[in-house]
Design a protein around this motif. Structure first.
Motif, PDB file in Angstrom:
ATOM      1  N   GLN A 428       0.826  -1.204   0.000  1.00 26.37           N
ATOM      2  CA  GLN A 428       0.000   0.000   0.000  1.00 26.37           C
ATOM      3  C   GLN A 428       0.863   1.258   0.000  1.00 26.37           C
ATOM      4  O   GLN A 428       1.876   1.343   0.693  1.00 26.37           O
ATOM      5  CB  GLN A 428      -0.914   0.009   1.219  1.00 26.37           C
ATOM      6  N   GLU A 429       0.422   2.241  -0.769  1.00 27.37           N
ATOM      7  CA  GLU A 429       1.149   3.506  -0.857  1.00 27.37           C
ATOM      8  C   GLU A 429       1.311   4.155   0.519  1.00 27.37           C
ATOM      9  O   GLU A 429       2.397   4.622   0.879  1.00 27.37           O
ATOM     10  CB  GLU A 429       0.419   4.465  -1.805  1.00 27.37           C
ATOM     11  N   GLY A 430       0.241   4.166   1.286  1.00 30.04           N
ATOM     12  CA  GLY A 430       0.285   4.827   2.592  1.00 30.04           C
ATOM     13  C   GLY A 430       1.265   4.166   3.534  1.00 30.04           C
ATOM     14  O   GLY A 430       1.978   4.846   4.292  1.00 30.04           O
ATOM     15  N   MET A 431       1.326   2.837   3.507  1.00 29.61           N
ATOM     16  CA  MET A 431       2.256   2.115   4.378  1.00 29.61           C
ATOM     17  C   MET A 431       3.697   2.458   4.023  1.00 29.61           C
ATOM     18  O   MET A 431       4.526   2.755   4.895  1.00 29.61           O
ATOM     19  CB  MET A 431       2.012   0.605   4.259  1.00 29.61           C
ATOM     20  N   LEU A 432       4.015   2.437   2.719  1.00 28.22           N
ATOM     21  CA  LEU A 432       5.376   2.753   2.288  1.00 28.22           C
ATOM     22  C   LEU A 432       5.733   4.198   2.625  1.00 28.22           C
ATOM     23  O   LEU A 432       6.866   4.500   3.032  1.00 28.22           O
ATOM     24  CB  LEU A 432       5.510   2.507   0.788  1.00 28.22           C
ATOM     25  N   ASN A 433       4.767   5.087   2.465  1.00 26.93           N
ATOM     26  CA  ASN A 433       4.988   6.495   2.768  1.00 26.93           C
ATOM     27  C   ASN A 433       5.335   6.694   4.249  1.00 26.93           C
ATOM     28  O   ASN A 433       6.314   7.366   4.594  1.00 26.93           O
ATOM     29  CB  ASN A 433       3.728   7.291   2.405  1.00 26.93           C
ATOM     30  N   MET A 434       4.563   6.059   5.135  1.00 25.93           N
ATOM     31  CA  MET A 434       4.795   6.206   6.569  1.00 25.93           C
ATOM     32  C   MET A 434       6.118   5.584   6.986  1.00 25.93           C
ATOM     33  O   MET A 434       6.882   6.159   7.767  1.00 25.93           O
ATOM     34  CB  MET A 434       3.644   5.574   7.347  1.00 25.93           C
ATOM     35  N   LEU A 435       6.420   4.392   6.448  1.00 24.77           N
ATOM     36  CA  LEU A 435       7.677   3.727   6.790  1.00 24.77           C
ATOM     37  C   LEU A 435       8.863   4.548   6.303  1.00 24.77           C
ATOM     38  O   LEU A 435       9.850   4.736   7.026  1.00 24.77           O
ATOM     39  CB  LEU A 435       7.706   2.319   6.182  1.00 24.77           C
ATOM     40  N   GLY A 436       8.783   5.054   5.066  1.00 23.83           N
ATOM     41  CA  GLY A 436       9.872   5.857   4.522  1.00 23.83           C
ATOM     42  C   GLY A 436      10.133   7.107   5.337  1.00 23.83           C
ATOM     43  O   GLY A 436      11.290   7.454   5.629  1.00 23.83           O
ATOM     44  N   LEU A 437       9.068   7.812   5.737  1.00 24.44           N
ATOM     45  CA  LEU A 437       9.230   9.011   6.552  1.00 24.44           C
ATOM     46  C   LEU A 437       9.824   8.679   7.922  1.00 24.44           C
ATOM     47  O   LEU A 437      10.701   9.378   8.426  1.00 24.44           O
ATOM     48  CB  LEU A 437       7.887   9.725   6.723  1.00 24.44           C
ATOM     49  N   ARG A 438       9.317   7.572   8.515  1.00 25.27           N
ATOM     50  CA  ARG A 438       9.805   7.191   9.839  1.00 25.27           C
ATOM     51  C   ARG A 438      11.308   6.935   9.819  1.00 25.27           C
ATOM     52  O   ARG A 438      12.046   7.381  10.716  1.00 25.27           O
ATOM     53  CB  ARG A 438       9.052   5.948  10.317  1.00 25.27           C
ATOM     54  N   LEU A 439      11.776   6.232   8.807  1.00 25.16           N
ATOM     55  CA  LEU A 439      13.202   5.962   8.694  1.00 25.16           C
ATOM     56  C   LEU A 439      13.982   7.232   8.358  1.00 25.16           C
ATOM     57  O   LEU A 439      15.072   7.469   8.888  1.00 25.16           O
ATOM     58  CB  LEU A 439      13.449   4.903   7.622  1.00 25.16           C
ATOM     59  N   SER A 440      13.429   8.069   7.496  1.00 25.98           N
ATOM     60  CA  SER A 440      14.132   9.271   7.042  1.00 25.98           C
ATOM     61  C   SER A 440      14.355  10.267   8.170  1.00 25.98           C
ATOM     62  O   SER A 440      15.334  11.031   8.146  1.00 25.98           O
ATOM     63  CB  SER A 440      13.352   9.944   5.908  1.00 25.98           C
ATOM     64  N   PHE A 441      13.449  10.293   9.134  1.00 28.50           N
ATOM     65  CA  PHE A 441      13.592  11.236  10.241  1.00 28.50           C
ATOM     66  C   PHE A 441      14.593  10.751  11.296  1.00 28.50           C
ATOM     67  O   PHE A 441      14.848  11.447  12.268  1.00 28.50           O
ATOM     68  CB  PHE A 441      12.239  11.488  10.904  1.00 28.50           C
ATOM     69  N   ASN A 442      15.123   9.544  11.088  1.00 31.69           N
ATOM     70  CA  ASN A 442      16.193   9.017  11.940  1.00 31.69           C
ATOM     71  C   ASN A 442      17.518   9.250  11.215  1.00 31.69           C
ATOM     72  O   ASN A 442      17.770   8.647  10.173  1.00 31.69           O
ATOM     73  CB  ASN A 442      15.977   7.532  12.194  1.00 31.69           C
ATOM     74  N   PRO A 443      18.379  10.136  11.727  1.00 32.05           N
ATOM     75  CA  PRO A 443      19.625  10.454  11.006  1.00 32.05           C
ATOM     76  C   PRO A 443      20.464   9.237  10.649  1.00 32.05           C
ATOM     77  O   PRO A 443      21.176   9.251   9.654  1.00 32.05           O
ATOM     78  CB  PRO A 443      20.365  11.368  11.994  1.00 32.05           C
ATOM     79  N   LYS A 444      20.353   8.171  11.460  1.00 35.05           N
ATOM     80  CA  LYS A 444      21.141   6.970  11.187  1.00 35.05           C
ATOM     81  C   LYS A 444      20.493   6.078  10.130  1.00 35.05           C
ATOM     82  O   LYS A 444      21.117   5.117   9.661  1.00 35.05           O
ATOM     83  CB  LYS A 444      21.342   6.179  12.474  1.00 35.05           C
ATOM     84  N   LYS A 445      19.244   6.364   9.769  1.00 35.96           N
ATOM     85  CA  LYS A 445      18.514   5.500   8.830  1.00 35.96           C
ATOM     86  C   LYS A 445      17.972   6.277   7.631  1.00 35.96           C
ATOM     87  O   LYS A 445      17.114   5.768   6.910  1.00 35.96           O
ATOM     88  CB  LYS A 445      17.343   4.809   9.560  1.00 35.96           C
ATOM     89  N   LYS A 446      18.487   7.486   7.403  1.00 39.17           N
ATOM     90  CA  LYS A 446      17.881   8.329   6.369  1.00 39.17           C
ATOM     91  C   LYS A 446      18.002   7.721   4.968  1.00 39.17           C
ATOM     92  O   LYS A 446      17.059   7.786   4.164  1.00 39.17           O
ATOM     93  CB  LYS A 446      18.483   9.732   6.403  1.00 39.17           C
ATOM     94  N   ALA A 471      10.474  14.746  -0.738  1.00 39.65           N
ATOM     95  CA  ALA A 471      11.052  16.084  -0.626  1.00 39.65           C
ATOM     96  C   ALA A 471      11.174  16.502   0.840  1.00 39.65           C
ATOM     97  O   ALA A 471      12.186  17.092   1.249  1.00 39.65           O
ATOM     98  CB  ALA A 471      10.187  17.086  -1.390  1.00 39.65           C
ATOM     99  N   GLU A 472      10.158  16.174   1.650  1.00 36.84           N
ATOM    100  CA  GLU A 472      10.207  16.496   3.079  1.00 36.84           C
ATOM    101  C   GLU A 472      11.365  15.766   3.766  1.00 36.84           C
ATOM    102  O   GLU A 472      12.029  16.321   4.643  1.00 36.84           O
ATOM    103  CB  GLU A 472       8.887  16.110   3.752  1.00 36.84           C
ATOM    104  N   ALA A 473      11.583  14.519   3.355  1.00 29.55           N
ATOM    105  CA  ALA A 473      12.691  13.754   3.944  1.00 29.55           C
ATOM    106  C   ALA A 473      14.029  14.416   3.617  1.00 29.55           C
ATOM    107  O   ALA A 473      14.889  14.563   4.495  1.00 29.55           O
ATOM    108  CB  ALA A 473      12.663  12.320   3.421  1.00 29.55           C
ATOM    109  N   TYR A 474      14.210  14.826   2.349  1.00 25.43           N
ATOM    110  CA  TYR A 474      15.447  15.510   1.982  1.00 25.43           C
ATOM    111  C   TYR A 474      15.559  16.862   2.704  1.00 25.43           C
ATOM    112  O   TYR A 474      16.642  17.262   3.140  1.00 25.43           O
ATOM    113  CB  TYR A 474      15.504  15.724   0.465  1.00 25.43           C
ATOM    114  N   PHE A 475      14.435  17.568   2.793  1.00 22.88           N
ATOM    115  CA  PHE A 475      14.437  18.874   3.469  1.00 22.88           C
ATOM    116  C   PHE A 475      14.864  18.721   4.929  1.00 22.88           C
ATOM    117  O   PHE A 475      15.701  19.482   5.423  1.00 22.88           O
ATOM    118  CB  PHE A 475      13.041  19.492   3.385  1.00 22.88           C
ATOM    119  N   TYR A 476      14.285  17.714   5.610  1.00 21.99           N
ATOM    120  CA  TYR A 476      14.604  17.494   7.027  1.00 21.99           C
ATOM    121  C   TYR A 476      16.095  17.222   7.208  1.00 21.99           C
ATOM    122  O   TYR A 476      16.704  17.665   8.190  1.00 21.99           O
ATOM    123  CB  TYR A 476      13.781  16.323   7.573  1.00 21.99           C
TER     124      TYR A 476
END
Length: 509
Positions: A428-446, A471-476
């Motif tokens: 699902q798009e939403g699941m991948l979106n949430m997982l990707g953001l969650r990892l991206s906001f962790n500096p060790k897992k970006k 884009a938000e992940a890169y911005f963060y």
């Protein structure tokens, strides 16, 4: 002194005394020497009361722990144990710590005071007291005893497994508030299950135990408690039931709030006693269906199940103490020679199953998959049924497990390969979106987060929201050039994306 029960003449006429020995059981030890240690720790999360002190004082729940392990015997400080050393553990577990040894055979009802049983006490066992561990890492078997029984009830089997490269850890079967259980209730089962879970935590204190290779084993009521533990705990690789009550007390299992057959999905072996004769069923008022009903076996869908019946063993003889100390029931029990031979075979089959499931040993796998006849055993001695697990649907969680194992690298090739074998997989798009953001906001897992987002865009290339999230992940993470690029792609797909408009304005400043 303990209460003396007068046994009727009729009952006495059905009883004989066993004449067995450890030597005659004939278990051939493996390549390792065996170490044994026993100690007590406390579970501070549960209250407990010493029944024999007859007061209201509460203590932390005592957990008596017995451990058998592959050992190195380096000096004379490690003493070879006798059966008496094991029996002395009863005093602590039964809360008669200071009981004189000369009372042992008169005090505990499961140790009939006969000349034959007294002779067992001096028998040497394979274990040595507290030697050092052998240097390797070993799989572990966590044992749940029968109803209100001792941690050492199956010591001959435990020593046999330890000599073949397993650690065995066990604690006694105790009630919730005191030593006494309520009567094989769901509450009793849950209490023993919590004790098993305590042992699952305890094994992490041993550097020589491979905590990723764990099996549960239980006799009688312990089998029932293990079944519910499997439904609660995903870190168990296999389960062994020695004529377990998981066959006999299914309604008790069903009443647990943790009961969930779909979560029982590991290899499962059940060894059952011989058929109970009609005379015993009638006299002892045992339901006839106990001989053939096995609702858990019938109900499980996602477990490979191996179901054996030992035609020379009645229930008591699925433990070392039963073989050595239990009185014989002339109405149904076989000869001592047949009981010892079948107990030996029970131990061999247990070892083969554990070698197959925890060590992936090819010969053991073949042994377990074979019919008894192919392994050299007559079907009049052992019979077998098997039931293969159904294939589960491959879900997004299964895919994510694969992605996790490869640290979220090369996700697009993994996805393409997986879709060949599982064309109905839906990420699902939403699941991948949430997982990707969650990892991206962790500096060790970006980087892993970016990879998940890129997989999502491979699957949903026209999603303005996914480009905005990337884009938000890169911005963060202050990668502003890539952030600008992806905000612009999001706006191409959705010109009304206000977040992208605002961010691009912000990045101009």
């Amino acid at each position: 002194m303990r209460l003396i029960v007068i046994i009727t003449g009729l009952l006495l006429s059905t009883i004989t005394y066993g004449q067995t020995s450890l030597n005659e059981i004939g278990l051939e030890a493996g390549k390792y020497k065996v170490g044994f240690k026993h100690y007590t720790v406390s579970d501070s999360t549960r209250n407990y009361r010493i029944h024999n002190e007859y007061n209201n004082q509460l203590i932390q729940r005592p957990i008596s722990i017995s451990v058998w392990y592959p050992a190195k015997i380096e000096d004379s400080n490690s003493e070879q144990l006798t059966v008496l050393n094991y029996v002395e553990i009863f005093k602590e577990e039964e809360e008669w710590k200071n009981l004189p040894d000369y009372f042992l055979m008169d005090w505990f009802q499961h140790l009939p005071n006969t000349p034959q049983n007294k002779a067992h006490l001096s028998e040497k066992v394979h274990a040595f007291s507290n030697p050092t561990f052998s240097g390797d890492n070993f799989p572990v078997v966590v044992y749940a005893p029968s109803y209100q029984a001792s941690s050492i009830e199956n010591f001959a089997l435990f020593e046999y497994l330890a000599s073949n490269g397993f650690v065995v850890i066990s604690s006694p079967s105790r009630g919730t508030e005191t030593r006494w259980l309520e009567g094989a209730t769901t509450k009793d089962m849950e209490t023993q299950s919590r004790d098993v879970e305590f042992l699952l935590k305890e094994i992490n204190n041993y550097k020589n135990i491979d905590s990723k290779k764990v099996a549960l084993m239980g006799f009688s009521f312990g089998g029932l408690s293990n079944a519910i533990t499997v439904m609660k705990n995903k870190n168990i690789s296999a389960v062994v039931s020695l004529d377990g009550a998981d066959r006999y007390n299914y309604p008790v299992l069903e009443k647990s709030p943790y009961f969930d057959l779909d979560k029982f999905e590991i290899p499962y072996i059940h060894f059952a006693q011989k058929e109970i004769p009609k005379e015993v069923l009638t006299t002892d008022k045992i339901p006839e269906e106990l001989n053939y009903n096995f609702k858990l076996y019938d109900s499980l869908k996602y477990s490979n199940i191996y179901r054996y019946r030992f035609h020379d063993l009645t229930h008591s003889y699925f433990s070392s103490f039963g073989v050595l100390f239990a009185n014989r029931d002339k109405r149904q029990d076989k000869s001592d020679e047949k009981i010892m031979a079948s107990y030996n075979l029970l131990c061999q089959h247990t070892l083969q199953f554990l070698n197959a499931t925890l060590k992936n040993d090819e010969k053991a796998i073949a042994f377990i998959e074979n019919k008894p006849v192919a392994n050299g055993f007559s079907e009049t001695l052992i019979s077998k049924q098997t039931k293969k697990a159904l294939q589960r649907d491959f879900t997004y969680k299964d895919f994510n497990d694969l992605a996790f194992k490869q640290d979220y690298q090369d996700l697009i090739p993994l996805y393409k390969k997986t879709m060949v074998n599982h064309p109905n997989l839906k990420l699902q798009e939403g699941m991948l979106n949430m997982l990707g953001l969650r990892l991206s906001f962790n500096p060790k897992k970006k980087e892993q987060g970016y990879n998940v987002m890129l997989l999502a865009l491979h699957i949903y290339p026209k999603s303005a929201n996914l480009y905005d999230s990337l884009a938000e992940a890169y911005f963060y993470n202050k990668d502003y050039q890539k952030a600008i690029l992806n905000y612009k792609k999001s706006l191409e797909l959705n010109p009304k994306n206000q977040n992208a408009i605002d961010r691009l304005e912000q990045l101009k400043e």
